[in-house]
Design an enzyme around this catalytic site. Sequence first.
Site: not given
Length: 416
Positions: A22-23, A117, A122, A306, A398
């Site tokens: 995903k990243n 999230c 952030r 993560d 997600r």
Amino acid sequence: MSRLSVEGGFRLEGTVRAAGAKNAILPIMAACLMLEGDTVLQNIPYLNDVSIMLRMLNALGVRAEYRKNEEIHVVNTRKIRHIAPYDLVTSMRASFFVAGPILARAGFAKVPLPGGCLIGARPVDIHLKGFEALGATISMEHGFVQIEAKALKGSEFRLDFPSVGATENLMMAACLAEGTSIIHNVAREPEIDDLGQFLQAGGAKISGLGTSTLTIVGVESLTGINPYPVIADRIEVGTLLIAGAITNGDVTVKGAIAAHIKPLLTLLAQAGAEVETGADYIRVKGNGRLKAVDFETEPFPGFPTDMQAQMMALLTVSEGKSVVKECIFENRFMHVRELMRMGAKITLEDQMAVVEGVENLSGAEVKITDLRAGASLILAGLVAQGRTTVYGLKHLTRGYYDLPGKLRSLGAKIIE
Ligand code: UD1
């Protein structure tokens, strides 16, 4: 609220294949805004975040379509729009990645402050300072960041912190700047290398990938790439391996790259699990009750934030006391409260959690608060006595494609 139930106590055994990361996919999709022509991305799981980014690309004037064989087809032949839609950016922090590509292509980007999230404040200050270093002017208006530069100019600067997103955004912008950019203290996550290699395949001149300094010589334009297979998701890989370890099972993940999750493999071995790695697989075997281990999260090549929540699930049933420090995000212990509902013994002090392993967790009703917390609770449910009902699956989907299905294929009893 969407939910699933896990019956604990089944040993997981077998082989699964890792999905695309995903990243890596999200910034690579954003980079498609800069590539003129056709691009085909491969190894793309249909995640909710991917569908948000697809909508984003189409909203910005690029035709992007998901195809059945895990591919995304992108056609970028028109002038792109410069305003990123509010609802998309605020529902996923990674949509801020479009700022750099829009700025580089259109000279002006208007992007709302991002969402995602709720695992910390952030901010995007590091991204913005970098754009300024490349000659852009920044202003804020009605919650939108406006970034303007008729022509970006290469320069030498240093990031205050090796932010993954800022490194990616600035690397992309610098590819189309005039002259050379040298960016120090960049993040070195494997997903950044993947984005860099993607850009290189499109004609970008980037050197220093995998190190703390990137040198980028700007080019006039970049061209589409067909095909580009995205790397395996090291976080999904790690999650599946922990599922093997926590159930005292024997799980092999194919397509996994061991070098990408070395600190996790080291910890699992320290805890007493058997770890075997090959060119494109990793196998983890449980070995009775595992032992407590301490760790702290760090930028790559350190232990990834993560994976913190999933590793903590394992430690709740390991023998002894483990100390876990979260050094990347200030609010990434939301799973702790839910794990405690299941009988975990954890005390929290600022950015540190002390986990005292218990013999057994007990199934309970728990709620997912963020993506990786969701994986952590499902892992805990695999070994809890009785049934665990996990609510709030929208956070899980997600970033994991069919995690329940993959776990079921290994012998887990999960009802959706
Ligand atoms: C990316 C990953 C996310 C991962 C994180 C850290 C994607 C889509 N997401 O997120 O899964 O958890 O890296 O490995 O790739 N920060 C600032 N100012 C900034 C930017 C960041 O203070 O301008 C802070 C953040 O608040 C956070 C820390 O730096 O505390 C790390 O953030 P960053 O590396 O930027 O993470 P993301 O790119 O958001």
